[in-house]
Design a protein around this motif. Structure first.
Motif, PDB file in Angstrom:
ATOM      1  N   PRO A   7     -14.200   9.296  -2.814  1.00 49.41           N
ATOM      2  CA  PRO A   7     -13.495   9.809  -1.625  1.00 49.41           C
ATOM      3  C   PRO A   7     -14.361   9.827  -0.364  1.00 49.41           C
ATOM      4  O   PRO A   7     -13.889   9.457   0.713  1.00 49.41           O
ATOM      5  CB  PRO A   7     -13.099  11.230  -2.038  1.00 49.41           C
ATOM      6  N   GLN A   8     -15.642  10.201  -0.502  1.00 46.94           N
ATOM      7  CA  GLN A   8     -16.490  10.281   0.700  1.00 46.94           C
ATOM      8  C   GLN A   8     -16.790   8.906   1.296  1.00 46.94           C
ATOM      9  O   GLN A   8     -17.168   8.794   2.461  1.00 46.94           O
ATOM     10  CB  GLN A   8     -17.775  11.086   0.428  1.00 46.94           C
ATOM     11  N   ASP A   9     -16.619   7.836   0.504  1.00 46.09           N
ATOM     12  CA  ASP A   9     -16.899   6.485   1.017  1.00 46.09           C
ATOM     13  C   ASP A   9     -15.630   5.712   1.378  1.00 46.09           C
ATOM     14  O   ASP A   9     -15.714   4.568   1.847  1.00 46.09           O
ATOM     15  CB  ASP A   9     -17.654   5.672  -0.045  1.00 46.09           C
ATOM     16  N   ALA A  10     -14.469   6.316   1.107  1.00 42.32           N
ATOM     17  CA  ALA A  10     -13.210   5.578   1.288  1.00 42.32           C
ATOM     18  C   ALA A  10     -12.880   5.424   2.770  1.00 42.32           C
ATOM     19  O   ALA A  10     -13.012   6.373   3.541  1.00 42.32           O
ATOM     20  CB  ALA A  10     -12.077   6.304   0.578  1.00 42.32           C
ATOM     21  N   PRO A  11     -12.464   4.225   3.191  1.00 43.75           N
ATOM     22  CA  PRO A  11     -12.159   4.007   4.608  1.00 43.75           C
ATOM     23  C   PRO A  11     -10.840   4.646   5.058  1.00 43.75           C
ATOM     24  O   PRO A  11     -10.573   4.723   6.248  1.00 43.75           O
ATOM     25  CB  PRO A  11     -12.088   2.484   4.728  1.00 43.75           C
ATOM     26  N   SER A  12     -10.001   5.063   4.097  1.00 46.72           N
ATOM     27  CA  SER A  12      -8.729   5.720   4.418  1.00 46.72           C
ATOM     28  C   SER A  12      -8.153   6.254   3.108  1.00 46.72           C
ATOM     29  O   SER A  12      -8.826   6.251   2.071  1.00 46.72           O
ATOM     30  CB  SER A  12      -7.739   4.728   5.037  1.00 46.72           C
ATOM     31  N   ASN A  13      -6.924   6.698   3.162  1.00 44.62           N
ATOM     32  CA  ASN A  13      -6.240   7.068   1.909  1.00 44.62           C
ATOM     33  C   ASN A  13      -5.070   6.106   1.643  1.00 44.62           C
ATOM     34  O   ASN A  13      -4.089   6.468   1.014  1.00 44.62           O
ATOM     35  CB  ASN A  13      -5.754   8.524   1.955  1.00 44.62           C
ATOM     36  N   LEU A  14      -5.207   4.874   2.136  1.00 51.04           N
ATOM     37  CA  LEU A  14      -4.165   3.863   1.909  1.00 51.04           C
ATOM     38  C   LEU A  14      -4.585   2.965   0.744  1.00 51.04           C
ATOM     39  O   LEU A  14      -5.534   2.176   0.855  1.00 51.04           O
ATOM     40  CB  LEU A  14      -3.954   3.029   3.177  1.00 51.04           C
ATOM     41  N   ALA A  15      -3.880   3.133  -0.370  1.00 49.09           N
ATOM     42  CA  ALA A  15      -4.276   2.442  -1.603  1.00 49.09           C
ATOM     43  C   ALA A  15      -3.395   1.232  -1.862  1.00 49.09           C
ATOM     44  O   ALA A  15      -2.187   1.247  -1.606  1.00 49.09           O
ATOM     45  CB  ALA A  15      -4.167   3.401  -2.772  1.00 49.09           C
ATOM     46  N   ILE A  16      -4.036   0.197  -2.411  1.00 52.36           N
ATOM     47  CA  ILE A  16      -3.294  -1.005  -2.802  1.00 52.36           C
ATOM     48  C   ILE A  16      -2.635  -0.736  -4.147  1.00 52.36           C
ATOM     49  O   ILE A  16      -3.266  -0.218  -5.068  1.00 52.36           O
ATOM     50  CB  ILE A  16      -4.259  -2.202  -2.950  1.00 52.36           C
ATOM     51  N   ILE A  17      -1.359  -1.076  -4.254  1.00 55.77           N
ATOM     52  CA  ILE A  17      -0.703  -0.983  -5.562  1.00 55.77           C
ATOM     53  C   ILE A  17      -0.540  -2.409  -6.120  1.00 55.77           C
ATOM     54  O   ILE A  17      -0.822  -3.388  -5.431  1.00 55.77           O
ATOM     55  CB  ILE A  17       0.639  -0.229  -5.476  1.00 55.77           C
ATOM     56  N   GLY A  18      -0.059  -2.490  -7.327  1.00 50.84           N
ATOM     57  CA  GLY A  18      -0.080  -3.786  -8.022  1.00 50.84           C
ATOM     58  C   GLY A  18       0.955  -4.804  -7.590  1.00 50.84           C
ATOM     59  O   GLY A  18       1.687  -5.362  -8.411  1.00 50.84           O
ATOM     60  N   ARG A  19       1.022  -5.074  -6.295  1.00 50.46           N
ATOM     61  CA  ARG A  19       1.902  -6.116  -5.750  1.00 50.46           C
ATOM     62  C   ARG A  19       1.152  -6.847  -4.660  1.00 50.46           C
ATOM     63  O   ARG A  19       0.691  -6.229  -3.689  1.00 50.46           O
ATOM     64  CB  ARG A  19       3.171  -5.494  -5.109  1.00 50.46           C
ATOM     65  N   TYR A  20       1.061  -8.165  -4.796  1.00 50.90           N
ATOM     66  CA  TYR A  20       0.344  -8.976  -3.821  1.00 50.90           C
ATOM     67  C   TYR A  20       1.155 -10.239  -3.545  1.00 50.90           C
ATOM     68  O   TYR A  20       1.839 -10.746  -4.438  1.00 50.90           O
ATOM     69  CB  TYR A  20      -1.002  -9.454  -4.379  1.00 50.90           C
ATOM     70  N   ILE A  21       1.057 -10.728  -2.322  1.00 54.44           N
ATOM     71  CA  ILE A  21       1.473 -12.103  -2.062  1.00 54.44           C
ATOM     72  C   ILE A  21       0.214 -12.811  -1.565  1.00 54.44           C
ATOM     73  O   ILE A  21      -0.459 -12.315  -0.645  1.00 54.44           O
ATOM     74  CB  ILE A  21       2.625 -12.184  -1.038  1.00 54.44           C
ATOM     75  N   LEU A  22      -0.121 -13.918  -2.228  1.00 56.65           N
ATOM     76  CA  LEU A  22      -1.391 -14.576  -1.920  1.00 56.65           C
ATOM     77  C   LEU A  22      -1.149 -16.028  -1.529  1.00 56.65           C
ATOM     78  O   LEU A  22      -0.218 -16.673  -2.044  1.00 56.65           O
ATOM     79  CB  LEU A  22      -2.314 -14.521  -3.146  1.00 56.65           C
ATOM     80  N   ILE A  28       0.838  -1.209   0.000  1.00 56.47           N
ATOM     81  CA  ILE A  28       0.000   0.000   0.000  1.00 56.47           C
ATOM     82  C   ILE A  28       0.865   1.248   0.000  1.00 56.47           C
ATOM     83  O   ILE A  28       2.043   1.225   0.380  1.00 56.47           O
ATOM     84  CB  ILE A  28      -0.935   0.063   1.240  1.00 56.47           C
ATOM     85  N   GLU A  29       0.219   2.347  -0.444  1.00 54.66           N
ATOM     86  CA  GLU A  29       0.850   3.662  -0.301  1.00 54.66           C
ATOM     87  C   GLU A  29      -0.228   4.692  -0.029  1.00 54.66           C
ATOM     88  O   GLU A  29      -1.401   4.483  -0.349  1.00 54.66           O
ATOM     89  CB  GLU A  29       1.675   4.024  -1.542  1.00 54.66           C
ATOM     90  N   GLU A  30       0.209   5.813   0.561  1.00 59.51           N
ATOM     91  CA  GLU A  30      -0.739   6.894   0.811  1.00 59.51           C
ATOM     92  C   GLU A  30      -0.974   7.639  -0.485  1.00 59.51           C
ATOM     93  O   GLU A  30      -0.034   7.934  -1.215  1.00 59.51           O
ATOM     94  CB  GLU A  30      -0.162   7.860   1.860  1.00 59.51           C
ATOM     95  N   ILE A  31      -2.227   7.929  -0.742  1.00 56.82           N
ATOM     96  CA  ILE A  31      -2.562   8.669  -1.963  1.00 56.82           C
ATOM     97  C   ILE A  31      -3.404   9.888  -1.589  1.00 56.82           C
ATOM     98  O   ILE A  31      -3.989   9.922  -0.503  1.00 56.82           O
ATOM     99  CB  ILE A  31      -3.364   7.778  -2.950  1.00 56.82           C
ATOM    100  N   PRO A  32      -3.488  10.885  -2.472  1.00 60.74           N
ATOM    101  CA  PRO A  32      -4.400  11.998  -2.190  1.00 60.74           C
ATOM    102  C   PRO A  32      -5.835  11.471  -2.130  1.00 60.74           C
ATOM    103  O   PRO A  32      -6.211  10.622  -2.940  1.00 60.74           O
ATOM    104  CB  PRO A  32      -4.230  12.918  -3.412  1.00 60.74           C
ATOM    105  N   LYS A  33      -6.583  11.936  -1.168  1.00 56.76           N
ATOM    106  CA  LYS A  33      -7.933  11.399  -0.933  1.00 56.76           C
ATOM    107  C   LYS A  33      -8.798  11.454  -2.210  1.00 56.76           C
ATOM    108  O   LYS A  33      -9.625  10.570  -2.451  1.00 56.76           O
ATOM    109  CB  LYS A  33      -8.572  12.192   0.216  1.00 56.76           C
ATOM    110  N   GLU A  34      -8.579  12.468  -3.044  1.00 52.35           N
ATOM    111  CA  GLU A  34      -9.436  12.582  -4.246  1.00 52.35           C
ATOM    112  C   GLU A  34      -9.153  11.489  -5.280  1.00 52.35           C
ATOM    113  O   GLU A  34      -9.869  11.359  -6.265  1.00 52.35           O
ATOM    114  CB  GLU A  34      -9.351  13.987  -4.861  1.00 52.35           C
TER     115      GLU A  34
END
Ligand code: G1P
Length: 276
Positions: free
Chosen positions: A198-213, A161-167
């Motif tokens: 933005p008004q429904d987002a639980p935070s400004n922490l966005a998932i980027i294209g890296r996952y371990i599953l 994850i990374e912090e992104i602008p809320k918009e």
């Protein structure tokens, strides 16, 4: 269940409409940042994390990817012993170090569906997922290498994850959770939403294209109904895992370029050019 991560899945069936006309007859994953295609950066990142088996989910019109990770005898013959031979050094090293297998996604039904399509190449073991149009750069260990360490500590799914602008929340999967370890920037995910306004987002922490599953994700995806945009979303499947405390979000060290957008692509090009 095997615990060592050796395989990396690359969903690469998308059309790349934002790069038309460049992507009309060429896979978007083959767009070069300087002289190297995006997907090669991804494969090199996987190798740097100790992975050696690349599983690529392709689609129609993607044959150039297979040819790229193969020997071109004609070309090899032409430049062998010439001053130009060094241009092939990097790609030869990639081909030498890992294997590639491919499967085709027949219909585009979302990232979750693309990952499920890759099940046949992954089987019963934990695996990484790299979205090649998120190009990551880090001065220290690569983002995937950092995530692998996190996985080894928590033994469950990991999202970067990374912090992104809320918009901008409506461009990403967005998580909320509680900090488990501030020393390694890890959060236990409590909720996650695909592309919320933005008004429904639980935070400004966005998932980027890296996952371990972990491989139990496949059964969960099979049960996942189409979500945002009518597509089967990996975010929705991971939410089910998160409800059982099985997802860690990790704020990675480094920089990510959104090479799925023209602006991000130009930014990445400038960044890598300045490094050279
Ligand atoms: C996908 C995921 C999204 C994630 C993003 C990262 O979206 O669905 O949750 O935040 O990748 O790049 P896409 O960019 O494919 O629309």
């Amino acid at each position: 269940m095997k615990n060592v991560i050796k395989k990396c899945l690359f969903p690469a069936a998308g059309y790349g409409t934002r790069f038309l006309p460049a992507t009309k007859a060429m896979p978007k994953e083959m767009l070069p940042v300087l002289t190297k295609p995006l997907i090669q950066y991804g494969v090199e990142e996987a190798i740097s994390a100790g992975l050696d088996t690349m599983a690529i989910v392709t689609g129609r019109g993607k044959r150039a990817i297979e040819d790229h990770f193969d020997i071109s005898y004609e070309l090899e013959h032409q430049i062998k012993g010439s001053a130009k031979e060094h241009y092939l050094t990097e790609i030869r090293a990639v081909i030498d170090r890992c294997t590639f297998s491919y499967t085709r996604q027949i219909e585009m039904k979302g990232l979750g569906h693309a990952i499920l399509t890759g099940e046949t190449l992954i089987g019963e073991e934990p695996f990484a997922v790299i979205l090649a149009d998120d190009l990551c750069y880090s001065e220290g260990p690569s983002v995937l290498a950092q995530m692998k360490k996190v996985y080894e500590k928590y033994n469950c799914c990991v999202v970067a994850i990374e912090e992104i602008p809320k918009e901008h929340t409506n461009r990403y999967g967005v998580i909320a959770g509680h900090l488990v370890d501030s020393s390694d920037d890890t959060y236990r995910v409590e909720t996650m939403v695909e592309k919320p306004e933005p008004q429904d987002a639980p935070s400004n922490l966005a998932i980027i294209g890296r996952y371990i599953l972990t491989p139990d994700i496949f059964d969960v995806i099979r049960e996942t109904k189409p979500g945002k945009g009518g597509e089967i979303q990996i975010t929705d499947a991971l939410l089910q895992m998160a409800k059982q405390g099985k997802v860690i979000a990790y704020k990675f060290k480094g920089k990510r370029f959104d090479c799925g957008s023209v602006e991000g692509f130009v930014e990445a090009t400038n960044h890598f050019y300045t490094l050279n």
